[in-house]
Design a protein around this motif. Structure first.
Motif, PDB file in Angstrom:
ATOM      1  N   GLY A 189      -7.367  -4.083  -3.952  1.00 34.37           N
ATOM      2  CA  GLY A 189      -8.527  -3.882  -3.083  1.00 34.37           C
ATOM      3  C   GLY A 189      -9.368  -5.140  -2.946  1.00 34.37           C
ATOM      4  O   GLY A 189      -9.821  -5.476  -1.844  1.00 34.37           O
ATOM      5  N   LEU A 207       0.824  -1.210   0.000  1.00 34.66           N
ATOM      6  CA  LEU A 207       0.000   0.000   0.000  1.00 34.66           C
ATOM      7  C   LEU A 207       0.856   1.257   0.000  1.00 34.66           C
ATOM      8  O   LEU A 207       0.533   2.243  -0.681  1.00 34.66           O
ATOM      9  N   PHE A 235     -10.004  -7.215   0.498  1.00 34.97           N
ATOM     10  CA  PHE A 235     -11.384  -7.456   0.926  1.00 34.97           C
ATOM     11  C   PHE A 235     -11.620  -8.939   1.188  1.00 34.97           C
ATOM     12  O   PHE A 235     -12.321  -9.306   2.143  1.00 34.97           O
ATOM     13  N   PRO A 248      -4.931  -1.171  -8.526  1.00 34.26           N
ATOM     14  CA  PRO A 248      -5.530  -0.903  -7.217  1.00 34.26           C
ATOM     15  C   PRO A 248      -6.832  -1.661  -6.990  1.00 34.26           C
ATOM     16  O   PRO A 248      -7.139  -2.031  -5.847  1.00 34.26           O
ATOM     17  N   VAL A 249      -7.588  -1.913  -8.062  1.00 32.97           N
ATOM     18  CA  VAL A 249      -8.813  -2.699  -7.920  1.00 32.97           C
ATOM     19  C   VAL A 249      -8.469  -4.137  -7.547  1.00 32.97           C
ATOM     20  O   VAL A 249      -9.123  -4.747  -6.693  1.00 32.97           O
TER      21      VAL A 249
END
Length: 372
Positions: free
Chosen positions: A306, A197, A310, A302-303
């Motif tokens: 992410g 990150l 998650f 980034p997707v």
């Protein structure tokens, strides 16, 4: 549950009791395996066969897809089988140790591949002159190889006898050492994720500064010299003008005072920056730029990260809590849900590429049209 040794594989019944078959787990598990295999196989084939997808970033994506493919081939079938048996491990302890090792290694390899991608993207933005965008080079091969070597290093204690304890229950497939559970969780998730990150934050800040410098350089070039410069014409006019100039062989910048560094290239404006290029013998110059394809890749990554966070953060939180807190009671349903959620991530990445990347979407449509 497997994957970095959550403690046990499934929800075991009492020893000697007849297992209750879980047909819902069987149907869902088989469907998940097929989705993971089909989607990630298409990712690998698309990068291998499509020239537009042969980029350095996509080679890292192939490495990530290979980890997901191996998970679907080597881990998920045994996990689904155990879940179908009601959580009872009816196979050998040696096979259980192999399953635990592969699960830890492949989950760790996925995280380390995402970290390697973030390092590669950070280098591409921070020192673009030293970055090879045309083909994979030694640095990228070392990064990919290191991810797999480190992943095996984290998982290897299991296959080398860590689980061989005197009071081991053969009806449970689990990691027997809580210290190793904490160690593997930290190495596989709680250290790589903050690093990843941080690199992405630094990368996008660098990309933002690069864009601002590009716009400022273009603006100053257009109005430099105290004289009116020819403004870049609209796209269609540029194309028509370029064709006419090529046909007449009269293309000379001296006829129109384009700013220094402005080039007409197939109707696309390219601005080169003196401070981002170097000269070497032969008077050739290398241009440092981030093209549109790379910008698209940076938007997709980034997707992907992410989605990974998650899917896997709940599992690792539950996973390390069980190892550190002996008095904590976590319902078996919660353990099952977070484990399945982690495995679902292996099927998500091809979907993300399809949604956000035009080249992947075109290949997937073409492949599905052939098979369907």
């Amino acid at each position: 549950m497997p994957s970095n040794g959550s403690g046990e594989l499934g929800n075991a019944t009492a020893p000697g009791a007849a297992p209750g078959y879980n047909f819902a787990a069987l149907i869902f598990g088989v469907s998940l395996i097929l989705c993971v295999l089909g989607g990630n196989l298409l990712v690998c084939l698309s990068v291998c066969s499509e020239r537009a997808l042969k980029t350095t970033t996509n080679y890292f994506i192939v490495s990530l897809a290979v980890a997901d493919l191996l998970l679907a081939l080597l881990v998920l079938p045994l996990y689904v089988y155990s879940e179908f048996q009601g959580g009872v491990w009816a196979l050998s302890t040696g096979l259980c140790d192999a399953l635990m090792t592969m699960d830890v290694m492949l989950c760790t390899a996925s995280i380390f591949n995402l970290c390697a991608i973030s390092v590669d993207r950070f280098i591409a933005v921070s020192i673009p002159l030293n970055y090879n965008r045309q083909q994979i080079d030694l640095r990228q091969l070392i990064l990919i190889s290191t991810t797999w070597i480190f992943a095996f290093a984290v998982a290897s204690p299991v296959i080398f006898g860590l689980n061989n304890v005197p009071d081991r229950d053969p009806t449970l497939c689990q990691l027997e050492d809580n210290n190793y559970i904490v160690y593997s969780s930290i190495c596989s998730f709680f250290i790589p994720c903050p690093v990843m990150l941080a690199l992405y934050c630094a990368m996008f800040q660098g990309l933002k500064r690069w864009e601002e410098a590009r716009k400022a350089k273009l603006k100053s070039s257009l109005y430099a010299g105290g004289r009116k410069l020819c403004c870049p014409p609209p796209l269609m006019e540029r194309k028509q003008a370029e064709v006419k100039l090529q046909e007449r062989s009269l293309y000379d910048r001296s006829e129109c005072s384009f700013p220094r560094g402005y080039v007409m290239n197939s109707g696309i404006q390219t601005v080169s920056y003196p401070h981002l290029k170097y000269s070497h013998p032969g008077h050739t110059q290398k241009q440092a730029k981030i093209n549109g394809r790379e910008r698209k890749a940076m938007k997709v990554l980034p997707v992907v990260v992410g989605a990974f966070l998650f899917c896997w953060t709940p599992f690792f939180v539950v996973h390390i809590t069980r190892a550190l807190c002996k008095s904590c009671t976590i319902p078996s349903q919660v353990i099952s849900i977070v484990t399945w959620l982690g495995y679902v991530n292996s099927a998500l990445n091809p979907i993300i590429y399809t949604i956000f990347n035009t080249e992947f979407r075109k290949f997937f449509r073409k492949a599905l049209h052939v098979f369907c």
